[in-house]
Design an enzyme around this catalytic site. Sequence first.
Site, mmCIF file in Angstrom:
data_model
loop_
_atom_site.group_PDB
_atom_site.id
_atom_site.type_symbol
_atom_site.label_atom_id
_atom_site.label_comp_id
_atom_site.label_asym_id
_atom_site.label_seq_id
_atom_site.Cartn_x
_atom_site.Cartn_y
_atom_site.Cartn_z
ATOM 1 N N TYR B 100 36.308 -47.825 -2.416
ATOM 2 C CA TYR B 100 36.094 -47.841 -0.971
ATOM 3 C C TYR B 100 37.025 -46.819 -0.331
ATOM 4 O O TYR B 100 38.203 -46.759 -0.639
ATOM 5 C CB TYR B 100 36.408 -49.233 -0.396
ATOM 6 C CG TYR B 100 36.384 -49.273 1.124
ATOM 7 C CD1 TYR B 100 35.251 -49.701 1.812
ATOM 8 C CD2 TYR B 100 37.491 -48.864 1.877
ATOM 9 C CE1 TYR B 100 35.224 -49.719 3.196
ATOM 10 C CE2 TYR B 100 37.466 -48.873 3.259
ATOM 11 C CZ TYR B 100 36.333 -49.303 3.916
ATOM 12 O OH TYR B 100 36.293 -49.320 5.293
ATOM 13 N N GLU B 187 32.946 -44.763 6.914
ATOM 14 C CA GLU B 187 33.149 -45.443 5.629
ATOM 15 C C GLU B 187 32.324 -44.798 4.540
ATOM 16 O O GLU B 187 31.170 -44.427 4.781
ATOM 17 C CB GLU B 187 32.654 -46.903 5.723
ATOM 18 C CG GLU B 187 33.675 -47.898 6.165
ATOM 19 C CD GLU B 187 33.122 -49.328 6.110
ATOM 20 O OE1 GLU B 187 33.862 -50.235 6.465
ATOM 21 O OE2 GLU B 187 31.956 -49.542 5.718
#
Lengths: 298, 375
Positions: B100, B187
């Site tokens: 991530y 993101e």
Amino acid sequence: MSILLSKDSRVLVQGLTGREGSFHAEQMKAYGTNLVAGVSPGKGGSTQLGIPIFDTVVDARQETGADVSGIFVPAPFAADAIMEAAAAGIGLIVCITEGIPLYDMVRARAFVTDAGVKLIGPNCPGLVTAGQAKVGIIPNHINREGAVGIVSRSGTLTYEVIQGLSQAGVGQTTSVGIGGDPILGLSFSEVLRLFKNDPATRAVVMIGEIGGSDEEAAADEVISPGFGKPVIGFISGRTAPPGKRMGHAGAIISGNTGTAASKLKALTQAGAQVCDTIEEVVAAAAAAVGQRSGAVPR
Amino acid sequence: MKFLEYQVKERFRAAGIPVPDGRLAKTPDEAALAAGALGPIAVKAQVPVGGRGKAGGIKLAKTAADAKRVTGEILGMTIKGYTVKEVWCETAQDITRELYLGLTLDRDARKPVLILSAQGGMEIEEVAETHPEAIAKLHPDPWRGPLSFEVRDLIFRAGLGPLQAQLTPLVVKLYALARSYDAITIEINPLALTQDGGLVAADGKLEIDENAMFRHKDLHGADESEEDPLEAEARRRKLTYVRLDGSIGVIGNGAGLVMNTLDLVQREGGRAANFLDIGGGAKAEVVHSALELLAGDPHVKGILINIFGGITRGDEVAHGIIEASRDLNLKLPLVVRMTGTREEEGRQLLREAGITPEATATGAARKIVELAAGR
């Protein structure tokens, strides 16, 4: 005594020649604020409301000794105005403007911190020291001199508390709206510390709302270790759903953070008196300074 | 402003962040063509919300025939209120590990924060709760951005040292992209490590600061109008409105005051149908427009107006209420609480028009809940 602002403060207004700036500068002056200068680039040398206008904050400070600035500049230019004031050595900057881009604000905030000066706001109603001076847009007629300090993220809800207290015969020292944006200058913690050290303030009302964790930080860092004065807490947005921005850019529950429940719990555990309604806030503050709400003739 | 996955990936690609090859398809036949050109593909519903996989909006297709079939299933689906009108068909990835990488604004630090985690593929909030040690953060100086050595430190702290040579430029590029777009959230999740050792952005999210839209006038994001027609109408009317699930319409001035009014309605046993802030200094037309909006909502069984006059004037608001009730032939119960600037003038006008103002916000909330009950 009071915090941040007094009748001796020398106040300038950035954006004084604009519609909002001129209206509110006039109100500030009418309240008795020592308004010494206005700044509007390109309009230096003129006067408005009998106040000299300068092209730059540096000029205004040199000529008038201004030490507080109220900013009514449109959002795209407001962060620059904050930094201009900080660079010129203005000790207290109050930014009323709503809608400043967040990346502009994080830069301005870092700049202000490096300059070692105080910023209130943005997206705030400003502050008033009752009977002495006002910077911002809090209505003049509601304030009354006394012993309660107010710190709040909301505008109109602050006015409600001030008016409620004044009508109950309970006056205020200084009322500070710290603003509804996610990236702010002074936090609850910082304003509470100022109230703690102000002998004239005998009780503090703190109006928080959903979003972020400034209320929790204030409860843990400032109230819990021993504040020495009663703190009356109130949180709006108890019924707000997660993930929805409730008017203020900063009033949003993200995941598990920013809930009213978490703030109410932190305040209660820290020893603050938490109230369910504004009427209760007024009654609690009146009791805290030794007055019965409504007992004093209006 | 939010963006669809393929719109985000176009921007990733332009910024030098690797993404899988893909094509947009609006029909099953277009998806079949994409599969023909790309080989085995993932067919992904393009809607601006999370949880697409769980909702059945992402499917693998090995052949063109598969692609045609699954696209037929996905198109027209409704995911969290959004109808799927297009799918993104991209080369299926042989993923060995999911990471991530993201950036958001840290309110407490008053700075942007870069977040890197060795645990990708799920919501970062979930990782923060279950594996807080798997998350590393960096608050770059907002003036100069992240420096390479700071980024390397971030990578080592995340336990991803062996990937630092590949990851460092990626983090720097993502930050630059976030800044150039005024992104309040960006993101890459998952950031996929593939069989051949490469890193690729398998999914992406981007949300731009509404306050900065004046700098991005040419940008077109996801169509969010489907989310809620009343919210879209409120936006057209320049009203700050949020739809809620109750039956009491609420109008007030100031965000804190309106939130408090919603709380009072619930305290008195009702539930608000909306949040509606008319802002400071509202004129009669704004009040009129706000009432018209709520009167058009079939869920609303009664309306509560709560005004504190600072810059806003009581008489101005009263004129708006009276004119709107008459023009709209308003049959719904209406309760008004008004205090502050020109409260007496405003209340007098209301009384003359047959609307009794309430003295307190709590009393007003109680009354509207009573009046709306059983309607």
